[in-house]
Enzyme design. Sequence first.
Site, PDB file in Angstrom:
ATOM      1  N   ASN A 220      30.827  39.923  71.235  1.00  5.94           N
ATOM      2  CA  ASN A 220      31.916  38.967  71.403  1.00  5.94           C
ATOM      3  C   ASN A 220      32.868  39.511  72.467  1.00  5.94           C
ATOM      4  O   ASN A 220      33.584  40.486  72.230  1.00  5.94           O
ATOM      5  CB  ASN A 220      32.633  38.773  70.066  1.00  5.94           C
ATOM      6  CG  ASN A 220      33.808  37.809  70.148  1.00  5.94           C
ATOM      7  OD1 ASN A 220      34.238  37.422  71.228  1.00  5.94           O
ATOM      8  ND2 ASN A 220      34.333  37.430  68.998  1.00  5.94           N
TER       9      ASN A 220
ATOM     10  N   CYS B 293      40.228  33.749  72.288  1.00  2.31           N
ATOM     11  CA  CYS B 293      38.847  33.415  72.635  1.00  2.31           C
ATOM     12  C   CYS B 293      38.708  32.030  73.253  1.00  2.31           C
ATOM     13  O   CYS B 293      37.683  31.729  73.873  1.00  2.31           O
ATOM     14  CB  CYS B 293      37.957  33.528  71.405  1.00  2.31           C
ATOM     15  SG  CYS B 293      37.908  35.189  70.688  1.00  2.31           S
TER      16      CYS B 293
ATOM     17  N   HIS C 153      31.389  29.598  72.203  1.00  5.75           N
ATOM     18  CA  HIS C 153      31.965  30.942  72.240  1.00  5.75           C
ATOM     19  C   HIS C 153      31.043  31.893  71.500  1.00  5.75           C
ATOM     20  O   HIS C 153      30.651  31.643  70.357  1.00  5.75           O
ATOM     21  CB  HIS C 153      33.358  30.913  71.610  1.00  5.75           C
ATOM     22  CG  HIS C 153      33.902  32.265  71.296  1.00  5.75           C
ATOM     23  ND1 HIS C 153      33.912  33.294  72.220  1.00  5.75           N
ATOM     24  CD2 HIS C 153      34.450  32.771  70.163  1.00  5.75           C
ATOM     25  CE1 HIS C 153      34.452  34.366  71.659  1.00  5.75           C
ATOM     26  NE2 HIS C 153      34.783  34.078  70.414  1.00  5.75           N
TER      27      HIS C 153
END
Length: 350
Positions: A303, A148, A273
């Site tokens: 996500n 990520c 994020h």
Amino acid sequence: MPDLSPGQQWEVDASLVDPEGLVARATGVSTNGAKRSAAPGIAAIAAALPERVVENEELAGPLGVDSEWISSRTGIHRRRRVNGETLVYLGAEAGSSALGLAGLDPADLDLVLVATSTPDQMLPQAAPLIASRMGAPSAGAVDVGAACTGFLSALSLATAQLESGRARAVLVVGAEVMSRVIDYSDRRTAGLFGDGAGAAVLTHGGPGQIGPIALRSDGERGDLIRADWEERLVRMDGRATFRAAVAAMSATTQQVVSDAGLGLGEIDLFVYHQANSRIISAVGERLDLPPDRVIDCLAEYGNTSAASIPIALSEAASTGLLRKGSRVLLSAFGAGLTWGAGIVEWEGAA
């Protein structure tokens, strides 16, 4: 990352801040008096998303929960899932859109960096395929594997290439097909992830300017988020990951803001994020950030791992949160463990 008491975990180690470097970055003058050359900037950013929308209701039934159970724990209501699209297709679409906005031809690219954990195949890797599909077959092309944190890591690498004069234009892509690696019977991960891509065109001398970027890792805690070769599915310790993510992104936020000679109040937009709305809210509360300066687009996209920051930037531009002249804080946390933060002065197109 060591366990810290609540009073310690939001502090920044003073040794991480170089006073002379802080002056140089804030003034544009190095400690020997030489004026710094024009810094790289983001010329444009764009996103590409699969057409298929997956609502919480579709995932909730097999898990034995209702849709509210997912949204209340994650902030996510829907996400995109590929239905015939490939990662290369999504990455190339985002990259081509960003190039168009920047007014550049694919032949102008010296380097294509693709941040992903979910390539279409083991070999060849995604970057050369995306470069070729866009019409830039002779550009250097490298995959970046930092989960990520991948987009931020690739952004840092691209900036260094431009600063050193080894490249004049670089495309940074974050692309994921997370639906390939999710166990939809696992309540801890089934509702979290989505598919998508985002891309940024970086050029020397702006528009805008990329400021300090700090990257960190802690492999000793790598088992918090993992996927092995045999199973090929993401497994996560949700509670421990939550605590680690909040601590890490809070600390690196403070660090890069200090490195830039700024205060938190001078940042116009915080782009974290997009992992979980609770994480974003917790970071905001710890740092006392105004909620209207923190983007949260998890409800629509979930996500998307390495794609989440460029998708969030594109979303912020479309909703008016990202404006020319904005100082933007980017921060990510992911498997590895890896994390980091950086500052961008935004003057580009989106």
